[in-house]
Design a protein around this motif. Structure first.
Motif, PDB file in Angstrom:
ATOM      1  N   ASP A  25     -10.567 -18.752  25.041  1.00 24.31           N
ATOM      2  CA  ASP A  25     -10.877 -17.502  24.367  1.00 24.31           C
ATOM      3  C   ASP A  25     -11.949 -17.762  23.311  1.00 24.31           C
ATOM      4  O   ASP A  25     -12.057 -18.864  22.757  1.00 24.31           O
ATOM      5  CB  ASP A  25      -9.626 -16.914  23.705  1.00 24.31           C
TER       6      ASP A  25
ATOM      7  N   GLN B 207      -6.725 -16.951  27.425  1.00 27.21           N
ATOM      8  CA  GLN B 207      -6.104 -15.640  27.588  1.00 27.21           C
ATOM      9  C   GLN B 207      -4.806 -15.561  26.782  1.00 27.21           C
ATOM     10  O   GLN B 207      -3.761 -15.113  27.256  1.00 27.21           O
ATOM     11  CB  GLN B 207      -5.885 -15.328  29.065  1.00 27.21           C
TER      12      GLN B 207
ATOM     13  N   ASP C 239     -14.722 -17.879  38.584  1.00 27.91           N
ATOM     14  CA  ASP C 239     -13.365 -17.314  38.598  1.00 27.91           C
ATOM     15  C   ASP C 239     -12.331 -18.234  37.962  1.00 27.91           C
ATOM     16  O   ASP C 239     -11.158 -17.877  37.873  1.00 27.91           O
ATOM     17  CB  ASP C 239     -12.935 -17.022  40.052  1.00 27.91           C
TER      18      ASP C 239
ATOM     19  N   ARG D  18     -11.604 -19.363  34.917  1.00 25.93           N
ATOM     20  CA  ARG D  18     -10.876 -18.951  33.715  1.00 25.93           C
ATOM     21  C   ARG D  18      -9.759 -17.971  34.063  1.00 25.93           C
ATOM     22  O   ARG D  18      -8.622 -18.111  33.582  1.00 25.93           O
ATOM     23  CB  ARG D  18     -11.836 -18.333  32.704  1.00 25.93           C
ATOM     24  N   ASN D  19     -10.054 -16.985  34.906  1.00 22.75           N
ATOM     25  CA  ASN D  19      -9.038 -15.987  35.254  1.00 22.75           C
ATOM     26  C   ASN D  19      -7.897 -16.595  36.067  1.00 22.75           C
ATOM     27  O   ASN D  19      -6.730 -16.249  35.872  1.00 22.75           O
ATOM     28  CB  ASN D  19      -9.670 -14.821  36.017  1.00 22.75           C
ATOM     29  N   VAL D  20      -8.237 -17.507  36.987  1.00 22.90           N
ATOM     30  CA  VAL D  20      -7.197 -18.138  37.803  1.00 22.90           C
ATOM     31  C   VAL D  20      -6.294 -19.008  36.932  1.00 22.90           C
ATOM     32  O   VAL D  20      -5.062 -18.954  37.039  1.00 22.90           O
ATOM     33  CB  VAL D  20      -7.829 -18.962  38.938  1.00 22.90           C
TER      34      VAL D  20
ATOM     35  N   GLY E  75      -5.848 -18.737  33.694  1.00 28.25           N
ATOM     36  CA  GLY E  75      -5.092 -17.844  32.827  1.00 28.25           C
ATOM     37  C   GLY E  75      -3.882 -17.253  33.526  1.00 28.25           C
ATOM     38  O   GLY E  75      -2.789 -17.152  32.948  1.00 28.25           O
ATOM     39  N   LEU E  76      -4.056 -16.858  34.786  1.00 22.78           N
ATOM     40  CA  LEU E  76      -2.944 -16.323  35.568  1.00 22.78           C
ATOM     41  C   LEU E  76      -1.861 -17.380  35.771  1.00 22.78           C
ATOM     42  O   LEU E  76      -0.656 -17.092  35.628  1.00 22.78           O
ATOM     43  CB  LEU E  76      -3.450 -15.818  36.919  1.00 22.78           C
TER      44      LEU E  76
END
Length: 252
Positions: free
Chosen positions: A26, A73, A222, A224-226, A228-229
């Motif tokens: 972040d 995140q 992708d 960071r999003n993966v 974070g999930l």
């Protein structure tokens, strides 16, 4: 099939590891740690000290690994990334020591750990001392996992040699970049050793995922999003969210 020498010649895509780590976390939450840790040329290998200093000046790094902590995140995590611009991301005593310190810091705070690997393997100029880092880092990862820690290993291009044969292959979850080369020895060496032809692309991330070694292939954009999930999916209420000591470059 490419030899490792040809791979190094073609590996011209620069990776700014500090920027990549900052983008993973972040905004304004990433804090680098152990930034000054460096090798001491344990074998007095001819020319190594001079080349080491030159590489430090060229890359603005103390050694091949950058590490730190922050929030991804909203979730506190530790992360480390190897830079192929520093002796091909090879693992010597400094990389091994820094990795163990980061693993132990994540363990003591019960926070997830993400390691991004891109390496030619153990650093030949440090001989047996570099090979010892394989056992050292693997043992630290085992202790971390035995205590319930979540370790996400991300295999970038290339992940080879002693790095692929140690901590990079020990993740609870293993992600890989598309077409990343993953393996211990080069294809030509393996073919000459076993006297057999090998499947096309057997050391690429896609083949590795088809055969169960890699859990998911993720584009860098992708990642960071993966991650974070995954951190949200594996969050445990009893695990501490205490903020680590913010004093940079000091033992945590």
């Amino acid at each position: 099939m490419q030899s490792f020498q040809r791979l190094r010649e073609k590996n011209t895509h620069p990776v700014n590891v500090r920027r990549n780590l900052e983008e993973l976390f972040d905004e304004e939450t990433f804090h680098e740690i152990y930034a000054d840790l460096q090798s001491a040329d344990p074998l007095a290998f001819p020319g190594y000290a001079r080349k080491y200093r030159e590489t430090q000046r060229k890359t603005a790094l103390s050694d091949a690994l950058v590490a730190g902590y922050g929030k991804i995140q909203g979730r506190t995590a530790f992360a480390a990334m190897l830079d192929t611009g520093f002796f091909m991301g090879s693992m010597g005593t400094a990389v091994g020591e820094k990795l163990v310190r980061v693993i132990e810091a994540a363990d003591s705070r019960q926070t997830p750990l993400i390691i991004f690997s891109a390496s030619g393997g153990a650093r030949m100029q440090e001989g047996m001392f570099s090979l010892m880092q394989m056992a050292k880092t693997s043992a630290a990862i085992r202790r971390f996992q035995d205590h319930g820690g979540l370790y996400i290993s991300v295999l970038m291009h290339p992940t080879t040699g002693g790095v692929s044969a140690s901590f990079a292959s020990l993740g609870d979850i293993i992600l890989a970049e598309p077409r990343a080369l993953i393996g211990f020895a080069g294809p030509r060496v393996i073919e000459q050793t076993i006297g057999q032809s090998l499947p096309e692309g057997f050391q690429r991330a896609e083949f590795q995922m088809e055969h169960g070694f890699v859990d998911k292939i993720v584009e860098r954009k992708d990642m960071r999003n993966v991650i974070g999930l995954l951190l949200r999916m594996h969050r445990k209420k009893h695990r501490s969210e205490a903020k680590p000591n913010e004093e940079k470059n000091q033992p945590l």
